[in-house]
Design a protein around this motif. Structure first.
Motif, short mmCIF file in Angstrom:
data_model
loop_
_atom_site.label_atom_id
_atom_site.label_comp_id
_atom_site.label_asym_id
_atom_site.label_seq_id
_atom_site.Cartn_x
_atom_site.Cartn_y
_atom_site.Cartn_z
N LYS A 110 2.06 13.75 32.80
CA LYS A 110 1.31 15.01 32.75
C LYS A 110 0.80 15.41 34.14
O LYS A 110 0.77 16.60 34.45
CB LYS A 110 0.14 14.88 31.78
CG LYS A 110 0.57 14.62 30.35
CD LYS A 110 -0.63 14.41 29.44
CE LYS A 110 -0.16 14.11 28.01
NZ LYS A 110 -1.31 13.88 27.10
N ASP A 111 0.37 14.44 34.90
CA ASP A 111 -0.07 14.70 36.28
C ASP A 111 1.13 14.43 37.19
O ASP A 111 1.55 13.29 37.36
CB ASP A 111 -1.23 13.78 36.63
CG ASP A 111 -1.78 14.00 38.03
OD1 ASP A 111 -1.09 14.65 38.86
OD2 ASP A 111 -2.88 13.52 38.33
N THR A 169 -5.32 13.54 34.83
CA THR A 169 -5.25 14.29 33.57
C THR A 169 -6.56 14.17 32.79
O THR A 169 -7.07 13.08 32.59
CB THR A 169 -4.10 13.77 32.70
OG1 THR A 169 -2.90 13.77 33.47
CG2 THR A 169 -3.92 14.61 31.45
N ARG A 220 -6.71 4.76 28.74
CA ARG A 220 -6.19 3.47 29.20
C ARG A 220 -7.26 2.38 29.16
O ARG A 220 -6.96 1.22 28.85
CB ARG A 220 -5.59 3.62 30.60
CG ARG A 220 -4.28 4.41 30.58
CD ARG A 220 -3.70 4.65 31.96
NE ARG A 220 -2.41 5.32 31.83
CZ ARG A 220 -1.64 5.70 32.84
NH1 ARG A 220 -2.04 5.49 34.10
NH2 ARG A 220 -0.48 6.29 32.62
N PRO A 222 2.14 6.48 36.15
CA PRO A 222 2.31 7.87 35.71
C PRO A 222 2.03 8.04 34.23
O PRO A 222 2.18 7.10 33.44
CB PRO A 222 3.78 8.16 36.03
CG PRO A 222 4.44 6.81 36.04
CD PRO A 222 3.42 5.86 36.57
N ASP A 223 1.61 9.26 33.85
CA ASP A 223 1.38 9.56 32.44
C ASP A 223 2.25 10.71 31.94
O ASP A 223 2.12 11.13 30.79
CB ASP A 223 -0.10 9.88 32.19
CG ASP A 223 -0.57 11.17 32.84
OD1 ASP A 223 0.17 11.72 33.69
OD2 ASP A 223 -1.69 11.62 32.53
N THR A 244 -6.62 10.60 30.54
CA THR A 244 -5.70 9.46 30.60
C THR A 244 -6.41 8.19 31.01
O THR A 244 -6.18 7.11 30.43
CB THR A 244 -4.55 9.77 31.59
OG1 THR A 244 -3.78 10.87 31.10
CG2 THR A 244 -3.65 8.56 31.78
N SER A 245 -7.29 8.27 31.99
CA SER A 245 -7.99 7.08 32.48
C SER A 245 -8.88 6.47 31.40
O SER A 245 -8.94 5.24 31.25
CB SER A 245 -8.82 7.43 33.72
OG SER A 245 -9.64 8.56 33.48
N LYS A 251 -7.44 1.47 25.52
CA LYS A 251 -6.27 0.70 25.11
C LYS A 251 -6.38 -0.76 25.55
O LYS A 251 -5.87 -1.66 24.88
CB LYS A 251 -5.00 1.33 25.69
CG LYS A 251 -3.71 0.68 25.22
CD LYS A 251 -2.48 1.40 25.76
CE LYS A 251 -1.20 0.74 25.29
NZ LYS A 251 0.01 1.40 25.83
N PRO A 256 -3.66 8.83 37.25
CA PRO A 256 -3.57 10.23 36.87
C PRO A 256 -4.94 10.91 36.76
O PRO A 256 -5.91 10.29 36.30
CB PRO A 256 -2.87 10.19 35.51
CG PRO A 256 -2.15 8.88 35.48
CD PRO A 256 -3.02 7.94 36.26
#
Length: 469
Positions: free
Chosen positions: A238-239, A202, A111, A235-236, A107-108, A114, A200
Motif C-alpha cells: 500500500k505504501d 500506511t 503488525r 512492504p505492505d 500497518t504498523s 499480529k 510502511p
C-alpha cells in the motif's frame, strides 16, 4: 517483581509471559495502575483502549492452552495519536478530528498486534504531529517525567514520556525531522528511525511529504528496538516507498567480519552544541574505542556546504502546506493551534529555491554515501541541549542564540537523506536531565547501528535509570 514490573522492557515481559511466570492480565493491570498513578502529572496518555484487559485475558488463555505465541505475546504497547487504531480514538491532536475512530489499524499497529502485542493506549502529540513540544487544544501539554517543568519533546513526546515513566514498555512514534529521536533524547529512552521505506506509513497522517516521514519504535532497550523493527519492517503493498525486501535479523544486529570503523562528530554542519552534550558524544566514542572498535573524529564536508535544516525547510513547506490547508478548509480559527496557523502563514517556496534545495539534498546524500565507504557508523548528538523548559522559543547554545528549530540540526539530515538513526541515552546533564547520542548508519544498515548501540548500552554509565514520580 511487582514493584518494578512496569520498568521491565518488552523483551523481558514477553519471556516472563511465555514461561508463565507472569500473566498478561497482571502485566496489563500493572500498566493501567501506573497510568492512573502518574498520568495526571505527565499527561502522556490521551486515550486508554477500552478492551485492553479483555485482550489480556484472551492472551492469558492462549498461554494456558499451549498455543503458539508471537514474540510480543501479551505485552502492552502504546501508539502515538496520529497513527490509526481500529475502533480506538485517533484524534491527531486537533479539535478538527475530535471523536475520530478509524475502521482499520495502521500497518504498523496491525503488525504489533499480529506479533501478540496488546494495544494499551494512545499518546499525546502536537497539533497535526508538527512541533518540538507535545501540546494541543484537544488534550493539552505533556510534561517530562524527569522534570515536569520541561518538555518531553515532539512530535512523539507523549510516547516518549509514557515509556520513560513506566506507563508503557514499548510503542510507536512518527518522525518527520526529529520526532522519535528528539523526544527519546529528552526523556532518556531509546528509539530508531529506520531507513526511509523500511516501515510502511500506511494509516498515518499526515503523509505529506511522505518522502520525509517515518514511523519507528520507541522503548527502553536496544533489544526491544531490534525486536520491534523485525516485526514492523517490510512492504505492505500500500505504501509505495515501503518496497525493501532486505531481511533483518531480530537479534542484536550483525557486526562485519572485520573490526568496526566508527566516526564521531558534533559539527560543523549541525549548528551550535552545548559542551555537555559534545562531551557525552566523545564519551560514547571513547567507550567504543575501549571495546576494540576503530574510532576517530570525523567531518562530513557536505554538511558544511548545505545546512540540512535549511534544505528541509525549503522542501517540506512546499509539500506539507497544502495538506494542512486541505485539513483545515472551512474550519474555524478557534479550532487551530499554534503550528497549523504558523504553517498556513508561511510563504510558499519559490520554484527556484525548491529546485536548489533538491540539488542540495542530493549533495547531502552523496556526502553521506562517501563517508560510509570508509566507516560503518557515525556517532553524533541527537539534540544540542538536554530537555528545555516549556514554551521556550529561542536558546543560547555555546554562546550562539538560535531559534527552536535548531534543535533539529543533527536529526533532520537523516530525514533529508533517508538514512537510519538510533537515539540512546549515554549521559546526564548537570541539571539531572538525560543526554542521548545518535548512532547513524548507511542505507538499510539497521543491523550495524543496532550492533553499535548494543555495545554502547552494555557499558552505558546511565543504564537502567528511571525517573521518580
Amino acid at each position: 517483581m511487582k514493584n518494578d514490573l512496569f520498568f521491565q522492557d518488552a523483551t523481558a515481559l514477553a519471556e516472563l509471559i511465555r514461561t508463565n511466570e507472569l500473566s498478561p492480565v497482571e502485566v496489563m493491570q500493572a500498566h493501567l495502575d501506573r497510568i492512573a498513578a502518574v498520568n495526571p502529572k505527565v499527561n502522556a496518555i490521551v486515550t486508554v483502549a477500552d478492551e485492553a484487559l479483555k485482550f489480556a485475558k484472551a492472551a492469558e488463555a492462549a498461554v494456558l492452552a499451549g498455543d503458539e505465541l508471537g514474540p510480543l505475546h501479551g505485552v502492552p504497547f502504546t501508539v502515538k495519536d496520529s497513527i490509526d487504531t481500529a475502533g480506538v480514538l485517533t484524534q491527531r491532536g486537533s479539535p478538527i478530528f475530535k471523536d475520530r475512530r478509524p475502521d482499520t489499524d495502521a500497518t504498523s499497529v496491525a503488525r504489533m498486534k499480529k506479533a501478540g502485542g496488546i494495544l494499551l493506549a494512545k499518546t499525546n502529540l502536537p497539533e497535526f504531529s508538527y512541533w518540538i513540544e507535545s501540546d494541543n487544544l484537544l488534550s493539552g501539554r505533556s510534561n517530562n517525567p524527569w522534570d515536569l517543568t520541561r518538555t518531553p519533546g515532539g512530535s512523539s513526546g507523549g510516547e516518549s514520556a509514557a515509556i520513560a515513566s513506566g506507563m508503557s514498555p514499548i510503542g510507536l512514534g512518527t518522525d518527520l525531522a526529529i520526532s522519535v529521536r528528539g523526544p527519546a533524547a529528552q526523556t532518556g529512552i531509546t528509539s530508531m528511525k529506520a531507513t526511509h521505506g523500511r516501515v510502511p506509513m500506511t494509516g498515518i497522517w499526515p503523509r505529506a511529504p511522505r518522502r520525509f516521514w517515518h514511523v519507528g519504535p520507541m522503548a527502553r532497550s536496544v533489544r526491544d528496538i531490534a525486536l520491534a523493527f523485525s516485526i514492523l519492517s517490510g512492504p505492505d503493498g500500500k505504501d509505495a516507498f515501503a518496497s525493501s525486501t532486505v531481511q533483518f535479523d531480530a537479534g542484536m544486529g550483525r557486526a562485519p567480519a572485520r573490526p568496526l570503523r566508527v566516526g564521531w562528530m558534533v559539527g560543523p554542519g549541525f549548528g551550535p552544541v552545548d559542551p555537555e552534550v559534545a562531551a557525552t558524544v566523545k564519551a560514547a566514542a571513547d567507550a567504543l574505542k575501549d571495546q576494540g572498535v576503530f574510532v576517530e573524529h570525523v567531518g562530513i564536508p557536505a554538511l558544511e556546504r548545505d545546512f540540512a535544516l535549511d534544505v528541509f525547510n525549503k522542501l517540506h513547506v512546499m509539500e506539507m502546506k497544502p495538506a494542512f490547508a486541505a485539513a483545515t478548509a472551512g474550519r474555524s480559527q478557534d479550532e487551530l493551534y499554534k503550528m497549523a496557523k504558523t504553517m498556513l502563514s508561511l510563504p510558499d517556496t519559490s520554484m527556484q529555491d525548491f529546485i536548489e534545495a533538491e540539488q542540495a539534498a542530493e549533495r547531502l546524500r552523496d556526502g553521506y554515501a562517501d563517508y560510509f565507504t570508509r566507516y560503518d557508523a557515525l556517532i553524533t548528538h541527537v539534540l544540542p541541549i538536554s530537555a528545555h523548559k516549556h514554551g521556550v522559543e529561542s536558546f543560547v547554545i555555546d554562546g550562539q542564540t538560535v531559534d527552536a528549530t535548531y534543535l533539529q540540526g543533527a536529526t533532520v539530515p537523516l530525514n533529508v537523506t533517508g538514512l537510519p538513526g538510533l537515539a540512546m541515552r549515554f549521559g546526564t546533564s548537570k541539571e539531572g536531565m538525560p543526554i542521548n547520542v545518535q548512532v547513524v548508519g548507511a542505507w538499510q544498515a539497521e543491523s550495524t547501528i543496532l550492533n553499535v548501540a548494543s555495545l554502547l548500552e552494555a557499558v552505558s554509565p546511565v543504564r537502567n535509570l528511571h525517573p521518580t514520580l
